[in-house]
Design an enzyme around this catalytic site. Structure first.
Site, PDB file in Angstrom:
ATOM      1  N   TRP A 159       0.817  -1.219   0.000  1.00  0.00           N
ATOM      2  CA  TRP A 159       0.000   0.000   0.000  1.00  0.00           C
ATOM      3  C   TRP A 159       0.847   1.265   0.000  1.00  0.00           C
ATOM      4  O   TRP A 159       0.327   2.350  -0.240  1.00  0.00           O
ATOM      5  CB  TRP A 159      -0.931   0.003   1.230  1.00  0.00           C
ATOM      6  CG  TRP A 159      -0.200  -0.294   2.515  1.00  0.00           C
ATOM      7  CD1 TRP A 159      -0.148  -1.509   3.157  1.00  0.00           C
ATOM      8  CD2 TRP A 159       0.619   0.589   3.278  1.00  0.00           C
ATOM      9  NE1 TRP A 159       0.650  -1.419   4.270  1.00  0.00           N
ATOM     10  CE2 TRP A 159       1.127  -0.136   4.374  1.00  0.00           C
ATOM     11  CE3 TRP A 159       0.968   1.936   3.168  1.00  0.00           C
ATOM     12  CZ2 TRP A 159       1.977   0.419   5.331  1.00  0.00           C
ATOM     13  CZ3 TRP A 159       1.824   2.505   4.107  1.00  0.00           C
ATOM     14  CH2 TRP A 159       2.313   1.735   5.177  1.00  0.00           C
ATOM     15  N   ASN A 160       2.154   1.165   0.309  1.00  0.00           N
ATOM     16  CA  ASN A 160       2.905   2.418   0.478  1.00  0.00           C
ATOM     17  C   ASN A 160       3.203   3.117  -0.848  1.00  0.00           C
ATOM     18  O   ASN A 160       3.309   4.329  -0.909  1.00  0.00           O
ATOM     19  CB  ASN A 160       4.186   2.203   1.301  1.00  0.00           C
ATOM     20  CG  ASN A 160       5.155   1.241   0.676  1.00  0.00           C
ATOM     21  OD1 ASN A 160       4.792   0.440  -0.183  1.00  0.00           O
ATOM     22  ND2 ASN A 160       6.402   1.290   1.098  1.00  0.00           N
ATOM     23  N   LYS A 183      -2.339  -9.122  -7.130  1.00  0.00           N
ATOM     24  CA  LYS A 183      -3.147  -8.911  -5.914  1.00  0.00           C
ATOM     25  C   LYS A 183      -2.596  -7.634  -5.263  1.00  0.00           C
ATOM     26  O   LYS A 183      -1.538  -7.633  -4.638  1.00  0.00           O
ATOM     27  CB  LYS A 183      -2.980 -10.126  -4.992  1.00  0.00           C
ATOM     28  CG  LYS A 183      -3.153  -9.855  -3.501  1.00  0.00           C
ATOM     29  CD  LYS A 183      -4.583  -9.878  -3.055  1.00  0.00           C
ATOM     30  CE  LYS A 183      -4.716  -9.641  -1.550  1.00  0.00           C
ATOM     31  NZ  LYS A 183      -4.442  -8.254  -1.126  1.00  0.00           N
ATOM     32  N   ALA A 185      -2.610  -4.371  -2.569  1.00  0.00           N
ATOM     33  CA  ALA A 185      -2.917  -4.267  -1.134  1.00  0.00           C
ATOM     34  C   ALA A 185      -4.397  -3.910  -0.948  1.00  0.00           C
ATOM     35  O   ALA A 185      -4.949  -3.092  -1.696  1.00  0.00           O
ATOM     36  CB  ALA A 185      -2.045  -3.187  -0.506  1.00  0.00           C
ATOM     37  N   GLY A 237       6.848  -6.315   0.195  1.00  0.00           N
ATOM     38  CA  GLY A 237       6.143  -6.254   1.477  1.00  0.00           C
ATOM     39  C   GLY A 237       7.087  -6.638   2.601  1.00  0.00           C
ATOM     40  O   GLY A 237       8.314  -6.536   2.466  1.00  0.00           O
ATOM     41  N   SER A 238       6.518  -7.117   3.691  1.00  0.00           N
ATOM     42  CA  SER A 238       7.334  -7.365   4.888  1.00  0.00           C
ATOM     43  C   SER A 238       8.159  -8.645   4.742  1.00  0.00           C
ATOM     44  O   SER A 238       7.786  -9.569   4.008  1.00  0.00           O
ATOM     45  CB  SER A 238       6.429  -7.494   6.114  1.00  0.00           C
ATOM     46  OG  SER A 238       5.711  -8.705   6.038  1.00  0.00           O
ATOM     47  N   GLU A 259      11.062  -8.102  -2.582  1.00  0.00           N
ATOM     48  CA  GLU A 259      11.509  -6.783  -2.097  1.00  0.00           C
ATOM     49  C   GLU A 259      10.941  -6.650  -0.696  1.00  0.00           C
ATOM     50  O   GLU A 259       9.779  -6.316  -0.520  1.00  0.00           O
ATOM     51  CB  GLU A 259      10.967  -5.662  -2.990  1.00  0.00           C
ATOM     52  CG  GLU A 259      11.420  -5.712  -4.424  1.00  0.00           C
ATOM     53  CD  GLU A 259      12.903  -5.435  -4.592  1.00  0.00           C
ATOM     54  OE1 GLU A 259      13.571  -5.030  -3.611  1.00  0.00           O
ATOM     55  OE2 GLU A 259      13.402  -5.649  -5.696  1.00  0.00           O
ATOM     56  N   LEU A 260      11.781  -6.913   0.308  1.00  0.00           N
ATOM     57  CA  LEU A 260      11.263  -7.044   1.677  1.00  0.00           C
ATOM     58  C   LEU A 260      11.673  -5.848   2.539  1.00  0.00           C
ATOM     59  O   LEU A 260      12.003  -4.791   2.016  1.00  0.00           O
ATOM     60  CB  LEU A 260      11.722  -8.388   2.247  1.00  0.00           C
ATOM     61  CG  LEU A 260      11.392  -9.596   1.344  1.00  0.00           C
ATOM     62  CD1 LEU A 260      11.904 -10.898   1.936  1.00  0.00           C
ATOM     63  CD2 LEU A 260       9.896  -9.685   1.061  1.00  0.00           C
ATOM     64  N   CYS A 293      10.443   1.476   2.270  1.00  0.00           N
ATOM     65  CA  CYS A 293      11.403   0.459   2.726  1.00  0.00           C
ATOM     66  C   CYS A 293      12.822   0.998   2.744  1.00  0.00           C
ATOM     67  O   CYS A 293      13.699   0.392   3.356  1.00  0.00           O
ATOM     68  CB  CYS A 293      11.359  -0.754   1.805  1.00  0.00           C
ATOM     69  SG  CYS A 293       9.754  -1.470   1.723  1.00  0.00           S
ATOM     70  N   GLU A 390      12.057  -1.827  11.793  1.00  0.00           N
ATOM     71  CA  GLU A 390      11.703  -0.827  10.796  1.00  0.00           C
ATOM     72  C   GLU A 390      10.571   0.040  11.369  1.00  0.00           C
ATOM     73  O   GLU A 390       9.540  -0.489  11.779  1.00  0.00           O
ATOM     74  CB  GLU A 390      11.224  -1.586   9.540  1.00  0.00           C
ATOM     75  CG  GLU A 390      11.231  -0.768   8.307  1.00  0.00           C
ATOM     76  CD  GLU A 390      10.864  -1.606   7.064  1.00  0.00           C
ATOM     77  OE1 GLU A 390      10.387  -2.749   7.211  1.00  0.00           O
ATOM     78  OE2 GLU A 390      11.057  -1.091   5.950  1.00  0.00           O
TER      79      GLU A 390
HETATM   80  C1  SIN Z   1       9.827   0.932  -1.331  1.00  0.00           C
HETATM   81  O1  SIN Z   1       9.563   1.480  -0.313  1.00  0.00           O
HETATM   82  O2  SIN Z   1       9.988  -0.292  -1.369  1.00  0.00           O
HETATM   83  C2  SIN Z   1       9.983   1.673  -2.654  1.00  0.00           C
HETATM   84  C3  SIN Z   1      10.748   2.912  -2.561  1.00  0.00           C
HETATM   85  C4  SIN Z   1      11.236   3.404  -3.894  1.00  0.00           C
HETATM   86  O3  SIN Z   1      11.006   2.796  -4.941  1.00  0.00           O
HETATM   87  O4  SIN Z   1      11.901   4.433  -3.891  1.00  0.00           O
END
Ligand code: SIN
Length: 487
Positions: A159-160, A183, A185, A237-238, A259-260, A293, A390
């Site tokens: 969702w971010n 799928k 968020a 995600g996480s 991508e965690l 992230c 985090e």
């Molecule tokens: C993320 O938070 O995984 C993506 C950040 C980005 O692409 O700059």
């Protein structure tokens, strides 16, 4: 009321997309989507389940065959058309994003352009999938390598970044010749559905992009990880969920890209340009209200400049204006849910109980909306949860170090390894430190490191695989060795 904010109201979709058809859930279930700035319900969306996901996978498998009868130039032109439509609808897509995710409108517009850049990039990279001719051990043979699409891709996105995390998976998949079952968020399905609508308008054939809005994450995850027709799973995600998905994909030996989580350190040495370091840390920490992230999670500052750095960062943070992302005056939006905001408050409380000090912020905002005050907290040590976990919120924890070795040890003292940042004017130190940091991405005197042209991804428990750049297609391609005999 939502619709009145959009120029093109038909971008607002509330059903899933399977094989080019907008569909309700078989069981007629729905779920609500909320605006985190005020907690109000802004849309009700179809809650698809396992059976619908299975149908989407089967449709995707059929669509791929037809897609790969097209020339790369045709595929590239369709992706380019999608890019053009996304950019033409940037304002509406940004408004939808701010309403469901909370980030301020300027950031949403930036994300739409950032997301589109992946489509544009991979439209071009589609033409650059090269094979190889290898040396042969005998005169009568020729050996070669060809690259082929891996197959149907399952994609699970967070969702971010409700737009860019989708395009940076779907665009390379399509460029490589793969179809996708996505799928998105459950907090932010509307951005995903609007992107899919634009892909349809661009002429991307039915079945190539299927979208499963759903609250039933485990059921959908089990289909995407267990169905034999899905050959690859890509997830952002996480780390906790990533591990579960990886274990599930092992049953059918699928390729994964993960991508965690991250726990990014910013190392500020006493030879750094302090203005640049403060500005860089500010940008890396407070982008998307701290919900990325690669956000600065731990700011490590040399003791000689610690007091000055803390003072200057605090002065900058005073200028943030918290508020609804659609209001012109707001420079920072809410967190995604009340639960998320409460989790940030707990991390701050833990540090304060163990001796850390606030210089600004530190609390949940009263009233409606899930706002947490922009916060700077000093005198941290390794016993505090903020050193290990985090934050995913607008909290800048500032640690102190004395030597280069100590800073590197502190930076690497985590199971995560996504992004790290270093501020120094010493060229030799920038090489030395970059090489010793156990991270997939290192920014030296720079924290705005993301773009479609770089390989985004981490090491250790931050994941595997890379998204974007010339390497980004590899994750969607299989390498096949062909031996021609009897020459
Ligand atoms: C993320 O938070 O995984 C993506 C950040 C980005 O692409 O700059």
């Amino acid at each position: 009321m939502f619709e009145q904010k959009l120029t093109d109201q038909s971008l607002l979709k509330s059903k899933g997309l399977i094989n080019g058809e907008w569909v309700s859930a078989d069981a007629h279930k729905t779920f609500d989507v909320f605006n985190p700035a005020n907690g109000e319900c802004i849309a009700t969306v179809a809650d698809l389940g396992a059976a619908e996901t299975k149908r989407a996978i089967e449709a995707a498998n059929v669509a791929m065959t037809d897609w790969n009868t097209r020339t790369v130039k045709e595929k590239s032109a369709l992706l380019r058309q999608w890019f053009d439509l996304v950019m033409a609808n940037q304002e509406d897509l940004a408004t939808i994003m701010t309403l469901e995710q909370g980030k301020v409108l300027a950031e949403s517009k930036g994300e739409v352009a950032y997301g589109a850049s992946y489509i544009e990039w991979f439209a071009e990279e589609a033409k650059r999938i090269y094979g190889d001719i290898l040396p042969s051990t005998t005169q009568d043979r020729r050996s070669m390598v060809i690259k082929q699409p891996i197959g149907v891709v399952g994609a699970i996105t967070p969702w971010n970044f409700p737009n860019a995390m989708i395009t940076r998976k779907i665009a390379p998949a399509l460029a490589a010749g793969c179809s996708v079952v996505l799928k998105p968020a459950a907090e932010t399905p509307l951005s995903a559905l609007a992107l899919a609508e634009l892909a349809q308008r661009a002429g991307i054939p039915k079945g190539m992009i299927n979208v499963i809005p759903s609250k039933q994450s485990s059921e959908i995850g089990e289909q995407l990880t267990g169905h034999p027709l899905v050959k690859k799973l890509t997830f952002t995600g996480s780390t906790r969920v990533g591990k579960i998905l990886m274990a599930q994909t092992a049953q059918t030996v699928k390729r994964t890209s993960m991508e965690l989580g991250g726990n990014a350190p910013v190392l500020v040495f006493d030879d750094a340009d302090i203005d640049k370091a403060v500005q860089g840390a500010l940008m890396a920490k407070f982008r998307n209200a701290g919900q990325t992230c690669i956000c600065a999670n731990r700011i490590l500052v040399h003791s000689n400049i610690y007091e000055e750095f803390v003072r200057r960062l605090t002065e900058k943070v005073e200028h943030f204006v918290l508020g609804d992302g659609l209001a012109d005056s707001s420079t920072m939006g809410p967190l995604i849910t009340r639960h998320a905001a409460e989790g940030v408050a707990e991390l701050v409380a833990d540090a304060l109980a163990k001796g850390a000090q606030l210089t600004i912020g530190g609390a949940l905002n009263k009233g409606t909306g899930f706002f947490f005050q922009p916060t700077v907290i000093r005198d941290l040590d390794q016993t505090m949860r903020l050193a290990k976990e985090e934050v995913f919120g607008p909290v800048a924890p500032i640690f102190k170090f004395e030597t280069e070795d100590e800073a590197i040890a502190m930076a690497n003292d985590t199971e995560f390894g996504l992004a790290a940042y270093v501020f120094t004017k010493d060229q030799s130190r920038s090489w030395r430190v970059s090489e010793r940091l156990e991270y997939g991405m290192v920014g030296v005197n720079e924290t705005a490191i993301s773009s479609e042209m770089i390989p985004f991804g981490g090491v250790k428990e931050s994941g595997q695989g890379r998204e974007g750049s010339k390497y980004g297609l590899d994750d969607y391609l299989e390498m096949k060795y062909v031996c021609l005999g009897d020459i």
